[in-house]
Design an enzyme around this catalytic site. Structure first.
Site, PDB file in Angstrom:
ATOM      1  CG  ASP A  74      16.789  10.377  49.510  1.00 59.98           C
ATOM      2  OD1 ASP A  74      15.796   9.650  49.609  1.00 59.98           O
ATOM      3  OD2 ASP A  74      17.493  10.449  48.485  1.00 59.98           O
TER       4      ASP A  74
ATOM      5  CG  ASP B 198      16.789  13.743  46.399  1.00 60.72           C
ATOM      6  OD1 ASP B 198      17.147  14.875  46.787  1.00 60.72           O
ATOM      7  OD2 ASP B 198      17.333  12.692  46.784  1.00 60.72           O
TER       8      ASP B 198
ATOM      9  CE1 TYR C 142      23.056   1.415  39.288  1.00 61.37           C
ATOM     10  CE2 TYR C 142      22.746   3.532  38.219  1.00 61.37           C
ATOM     11  CZ  TYR C 142      23.546   2.455  38.515  1.00 61.37           C
ATOM     12  OH  TYR C 142      24.838   2.422  38.053  1.00 61.37           O
TER      13      TYR C 142
ATOM     14  CD  GLU D 242      19.149  14.399  49.620  1.00 62.57           C
ATOM     15  OE1 GLU D 242      18.320  15.138  49.051  1.00 62.57           O
ATOM     16  OE2 GLU D 242      19.381  13.237  49.273  1.00 62.57           O
TER      17      GLU D 242
ATOM     18  CB  THR E 118      11.876  11.223  52.129  1.00 59.03           C
ATOM     19  OG1 THR E 118      12.007  10.349  51.010  1.00 59.03           O
ATOM     20  CG2 THR E 118      12.872  12.357  52.006  1.00 59.03           C
TER      21      THR E 118
ATOM     22  CE1 TYR F 249      24.039  11.288  43.075  1.00 61.15           C
ATOM     23  CE2 TYR F 249      24.608  11.580  40.767  1.00 61.15           C
ATOM     24  CZ  TYR F 249      24.737  10.883  41.961  1.00 61.15           C
ATOM     25  OH  TYR F 249      25.575   9.789  42.004  1.00 61.15           O
TER      26      TYR F 249
ATOM     27  NE  ARG G 155      23.418   4.643  49.640  1.00 60.94           N
ATOM     28  CZ  ARG G 155      23.054   5.822  49.154  1.00 60.94           C
ATOM     29  NH1 ARG G 155      22.445   5.904  47.981  1.00 60.94           N
ATOM     30  NH2 ARG G 155      23.279   6.921  49.841  1.00 60.94           N
TER      31      ARG G 155
ATOM     32  CD  GLU H 208      29.401  10.505  49.202  1.00 61.30           C
ATOM     33  OE1 GLU H 208      28.265  10.832  49.573  1.00 61.30           O
ATOM     34  OE2 GLU H 208      30.259  11.312  48.831  1.00 61.30           O
TER      35      GLU H 208
ATOM     36  CD  GLU I 257      21.209   9.638  49.038  1.00 57.83           C
ATOM     37  OE1 GLU I 257      20.325  10.381  48.574  1.00 57.83           O
ATOM     38  OE2 GLU I 257      21.919   8.889  48.333  1.00 57.83           O
TER      39      GLU I 257
ATOM     40  CG  HIS J  92      26.608  12.361  46.797  1.00 61.26           C
ATOM     41  ND1 HIS J  92      26.729  11.334  47.712  1.00 61.26           N
ATOM     42  CD2 HIS J  92      25.504  12.075  46.063  1.00 61.26           C
ATOM     43  CE1 HIS J  92      25.738  10.465  47.527  1.00 61.26           C
ATOM     44  NE2 HIS J  92      24.979  10.890  46.536  1.00 61.26           N
TER      45      HIS J  92
ATOM     46  CD  GLN K 168      20.728   4.205  45.149  1.00 63.77           C
ATOM     47  OE1 GLN K 168      20.923   4.127  46.369  1.00 63.77           O
ATOM     48  NE2 GLN K 168      21.095   5.240  44.434  1.00 63.77           N
TER      49      GLN K 168
ATOM     50  NE  ARG L 292      28.622   5.718  36.280  1.00 63.19           N
ATOM     51  CZ  ARG L 292      27.872   6.438  37.128  1.00 63.19           C
ATOM     52  NH1 ARG L 292      26.756   5.960  37.606  1.00 63.19           N
ATOM     53  NH2 ARG L 292      28.253   7.651  37.475  1.00 63.19           N
TER      54      ARG L 292
ATOM     55  CE  LYS M  11      18.519   7.265  46.174  1.00 63.53           C
ATOM     56  NZ  LYS M  11      19.120   8.083  47.238  1.00 63.53           N
TER      57      LYS M  11
HETATM   58 MN    MN Z   1      18.964  11.805  47.778  1.00 60.59          MN
END
Ligand code: MN
Length: 406
Positions: free
Chosen positions: A214, A107, A225, A182, A238, A109, A218, A339, A180, A114, A221, A123, A234
């Site tokens: 996906d 996958d 991560y 995609e 999927t 990015y 969160r 988001e 997600e 995004h 994650q 962050r 994740k």
């Molecule tokens: Mn993804």
């Protein structure tokens, strides 16, 4: 012979002809093509045993000349009314299966919007994009064995998570389950170990595209991560759409990328445009909450493939690589709820109630259309999933399993 009627407004016209795998009754799954609301058995139509298989893999491995021949012949036979009665099923009368056997799953990015939004959320105060982001299409290896077809129920995952201000992590059902939206690209023709695939060879290897959801936990994650990237947040599931739209059907959707600054290194430069003008729609419990535009993606799928193999990694038939969440510049174009609701701080209204992340029983449907060569639009169909309550999870100690509902 059966007459296949395809209304002019159908997203499954002769300029689309997506492939899938269907089953009817107790019969074994076989490869089919879709025209209008008809599902056509391809072993029956073309008399070719490569289609008498429970996955598209044997046909995908056969390569672009065979793909082009089959696509041309299918169109001719449907247009001429030469489809045998016994090859035709109504789409409502069959079960659609996972269309291909997934080899590896990667996958990416590739949406700048995004990646910037997630950077600001994960962050705060730091530069939204990592220093490498505009130099290479970032990606991670996912779990091929948990790729499921549209309609498969999604069990809420359990895992470790540590809430803000909590001194230690705890284990339990995810409270921040997300989507997600995609696009996924399916490899047909393999490549040998040690031989990178250049951007210009994209169409010699990639068979077609599917919709991907996906699913992402969160809270799991965010805790796991760093430093090695996404893992259990994740890998639980999927979802992919049952119809694989062949690359040949996307010719009219090809557009230049929005622009890359700085210019990518030579191995990532495109020899022809593989930006794609595909419009997605995200529905949450039947209400449209987002319309992500694929044309806004920073990296193209040809660049993703070139990067994926730049170190000499080989390709296998059935490899799936997905684009990463598709998000456009405006709020109504964001392809993930983290988001869309800005980390849960700005709920959206779904059927009259304020919502942030997924609750048990919620259903998400992602669909997409693109310009077709016939002047209308072609469809990808949909990828659908409903959230099921968390299952039991193993507990430490002698008492063995304890159920989430206890
Ligand atoms: Mn993804």
């Amino acid at each position: 012979m059966a007459e296949i009627s395809v209304p002019e407004s159908s997203p499954f016209g002769l300029d689309n002809l997506p492939y899938g795998v269907y089953s009817a009754g107790a019969a074994a799954p076989r490869v089919c093509v879709r025209a209008g609301d008809a599902v056509i058995d391809l072993a029956e139509l073309l008399g070719d045993d490569v289609f008498a298989a429970p996955s598209l893999n044997p046909f995908m491995a056969a390569g672009p000349r065979r793909w082009a021949w089959a696509r041309g012949r299918i169109g001719e036979l449907i247009a001429a009314g030469e489809v045998p009665e016994e090859a035709v099923w109504d789409v409502a009368a069959v079960t659609m299966r996972l269309p291909f056997e997934v080899a590896d799953y990667v996958d990416f990015y590739a949406s700048e919007h995004h990646a910037s939004n997630l950077g600001r959320l994960l962050r705060p105060g730091a530069e939204p994009l990592m220093p490498n982001w505009k130099h290479l299409p970032a990606g991670y290896h996912g779990r091929a064995g948990t790729v499921v077809v549209s309609g498969t129920g999604i069990t809420r995952p359990c895992g470790q998570r540590r809430g803000a201000g909590e001194p230690a992590p705890s284990f339990g059902p995810s409270a921040r389950l997300d989507i997600e939206a995609e696009l996924g690209f399916v490899v047909g023709v393999p490549s040998p170990l040690g031989a990178p695939v250049p951007t210009g060879a994209f169409a010699e290897h990639v068979f077609g595209a599917v919709l991907v959801n996906d699913w992402s936990a969160r809270d799991i994650q965010a805790w796991e991560y760093a430093p090695l990237g996404p893992h259990l947040g994740k890998s639980f599931a999927t979802s992919v759409s049952p119809w694989v739209v062949p690359l040949a059907a996307l010719e009219a959707a090809r557009v230049p990328l929005p622009g890359q600054d700085p210019p990518p290194l030579p191995y990532l430069r495109e020899t022809s445009d593989w930006g794609l003008d595909i419009d997605l729609v995200v529905e949450w419990n039947g209400e449209v909450v987002s319309r992500p535009p694929y044309a806004s993606m920073y990296w193209s799928p040809a660049q993703m493939l070139a990067h994926l193999t730049a170190n000499g990694a080989s390709l296998r038939t059935g490899d799936l690589f997905a684009s990463g969440t598709i998000s456009g510049p405006s709020r109504g174009e964001r392809g993930a709820f983290i988001e869309l609701t800005w980390g849960g701080a700005e709920p959206v209204t779904v059927k009259g109630s304020a919502r942030t992340f997924l609750e048990d029983g919620d259903e998400v449907v992602i669909s997409a259309t693109a310009p077709g060569s016939g002047g209308g639009r072609i469809g990808f169909g949909e990828v659908r999933g409903t959230i099921r309550p968390a299952a039991g999870w193993p507990m430490a100690g002698a008492r063995g399993r304890k159920m989430a509902s206890e």
